[in-house]
Design an enzyme around this catalytic site. Structure first.
Site, short mmCIF file in Angstrom:
data_model
loop_
_atom_site.label_atom_id
_atom_site.label_comp_id
_atom_site.label_asym_id
_atom_site.label_seq_id
_atom_site.Cartn_x
_atom_site.Cartn_y
_atom_site.Cartn_z
N ASP A 140 9.62 -16.37 2.89
CA ASP A 140 8.76 -16.95 1.83
C ASP A 140 9.54 -18.14 1.48
OD1 ASP A 140 6.66 -17.48 0.11
OD2 ASP A 140 7.43 -16.43 -1.63
N CYS A 194 -12.26 -4.45 6.36
CA CYS A 194 -12.57 -4.67 5.20
C CYS A 194 -14.33 -4.10 5.27
CB CYS A 194 -12.46 -5.90 4.66
SG CYS A 194 -10.71 -6.44 4.24
N CYS A 200 -12.06 -6.69 -4.30
CA CYS A 200 -11.17 -7.66 -4.70
C CYS A 200 -11.74 -9.00 -5.43
CB CYS A 200 -10.11 -8.04 -3.60
SG CYS A 200 -10.82 -8.70 -2.07
N CYS A 204 -11.60 -10.24 -9.52
CA CYS A 204 -10.49 -11.09 -9.88
C CYS A 204 -10.84 -11.44 -11.33
CB CYS A 204 -10.42 -12.39 -9.01
SG CYS A 204 -9.35 -13.61 -9.32
N CYS A 220 -5.82 -18.86 -10.09
CA CYS A 220 -5.28 -17.51 -9.95
C CYS A 220 -4.22 -17.35 -11.16
CB CYS A 220 -4.56 -17.76 -8.57
SG CYS A 220 -3.46 -16.19 -8.17
N CYS A 247 -0.31 -11.47 -11.25
CA CYS A 247 -1.46 -10.38 -11.21
C CYS A 247 -1.61 -9.63 -10.00
CB CYS A 247 -2.56 -11.32 -11.56
SG CYS A 247 -4.16 -10.43 -11.48
N CYS A 250 -6.51 -7.77 -7.70
CA CYS A 250 -7.15 -7.80 -6.29
C CYS A 250 -6.65 -6.64 -5.44
CB CYS A 250 -7.20 -8.94 -5.48
SG CYS A 250 -5.41 -9.65 -5.16
N CYS A 254 -8.36 -2.30 -4.20
CA CYS A 254 -8.40 -2.45 -2.73
C CYS A 254 -8.42 -0.70 -2.44
CB CYS A 254 -7.47 -2.89 -2.05
SG CYS A 254 -7.71 -2.97 -0.15
#
Length: 379
Positions: A140, A194, A200, A204, A220, A247, A250, A254
């Site tokens: 990342d 999915c 999800c 939100c 977001c 957060c 989502c 799941c």
């Protein structure tokens, strides 16, 4: 070992074994071809969904071209590491508006250094088997599309929340990449499972999932509380609730996350100074305390001012308390940016007090009517 005598199939098997010995739950290998991602990336940028994350636009299509990031790259070794702590306490914290909700990934040690060091060790193990190996680890920290690479490497599929999912581990894991310049055999992608589920998307709080696997970062909560440097738009402040850093909504809804494994890394366990703390306690930290309490944590990078900004919004959303109002007023003058959120939060607290007073008055009036009619109090 000479390059002409390398059995790359055996080497790939060893790489996966070494990776798991280093603590990675999954290790997959893919090529560097992400051409089919370039249009979606450009559309996302053109729509402004990256918000103020200008580095997303600055690097442009390099994100979809790992071999430009490290010339000579032929393969990407994609890895995952579980981070779900045993004492996660998701619902308990969200249901207590006076408590501070911090995204689960940030409650322990900053994952960047840990994963990067393990990837470096994996590269060194490969180097011991291959002459003149070129490699570079990323966690990342570079313009690279890590999720599409992880999907191609077979680590999972891209969920509608844009995160990588797999049937065994859900989505509570970090991703990392090791770029190498050897022609290892590649793995196959897995099927997207999915189906018709949209949990999800509908959960939100701010409607940030604007299409399947497409996030408008400007909406977001993770972006608003971490990446955004300035004023949080007023339209999103109430929806933020008590989420002061990131957060998880989502992921919480799941179905595949019901089966997620807990992390084996003690460094990712919740730090007591951050776990389920009262908003007021965290808001009263001065900068020295903030830096001390968040040492080694990903939270530290947002700085004290944004930390106070986020908690001010959460305090504004909490039920009325004289202590909250006093604390908010005590921070006035800290900065112009923070003052905007403090004034909003104070006004919210005043509204909560009025609403609570009105509710009590209504209850009192109802009891008076019941007594006057001679009815039981529970009628």
């Amino acid at each position: 070992m000479s390059i002409h005598t390398i059995d790359y199939t055996v080497l790939a098997q060893n790489i996966k074994k070494w990776g798991k010995e280093l603590g990675f739950q999954q290790v997959g290998i893919t090529d560097v071809d992400l051409q089919n991602q370039e249009k979606a990336l450009q559309d996302w940028l053109d729509n402004g969904y990256h918000g103020e994350m200008e580095w997303m636009a600055r690097h442009g299509m390099m994100r979809a071209r790992p071999d430009e990031l490290l010339p000579g790259t032929l393969r990407v070794i994609s890895v995952s590491m579980d981070y779900l702590p045993p004492e996660a306490g998701f619902a308990e914290t969200l249901k207590q508006p006076h408590k501070a909700y911090i995204s689960r990934y940030a409650l322990g040690r900053d994952y960047h250094k840990l994963l990067r060091q393990r990837l470096k060790q994996l590269g060194q193990k490969i180097s011991a088997e291959v002459e003149q190996l070129g490699f570079r680890p990323f966690v990342d920290s570079a313009p690279i599309l890590e999720r599409p690479l992880a999907e191609k490497a077979g680590l999972g599929w891209t969920g509608k929340h844009s995160l990588i999912l797999n049937a065994q581990g859900g989505s509570w894991f970090f991703l990392g990449e090791l770029l190498v310049d050897i022609p290892l055999p590649v793995d196959s992608a897995v099927e997207n499972e999915c189906g018709r589920c949209v949990a999800c998307k509908t959960s939100c709080p701010t409607g940030a999932i604007v299409d399947d696997a497409v996030i408008d970062a400007r909406r977001c909560i993770s972006y608003l509380t971490i990446e955004l440097d300035g004023i949080i738009p007023e339209e999103f402040r109430t929806a933020i609730g008590n989420r002061i850093y990131g957060c998880d909504d989502c992921q919480l809804v799941c179905p595949y996350n019901r089966y997620s494994s807990l992390t084996n890394e003690k460094d990712f366990h919740c730090r007591p100074q951050l776990y389920q703390q009262d908003l007021l306690t965290l808001f009263l930290w001065d900068e020295k305390t903030f830096l001390s309490k968040t040492e080694g944590s990903a939270i530290r990078r947002i700085g004290h001012e944004k930390w106070l900004r986020n908690i001010a919004v959460a305090l504004g959303n909490a039920p009325y308390s004289d202590k909250f109002v006093d604390a908010l007023e005590s921070r006035l003058g800290f900065s112009e940016m923070l003052d905007v959120h403090l004034h909003w939060a104070i006004q919210q607290q005043i509204q909560h007090r009025k609403a609570a007073t009105h509710t009590r008055q209504n209850k009192t009036a109802r009891l008076i009517r019941i007594v006057e009619k001679g009815l039981p109090r529970d009628a």
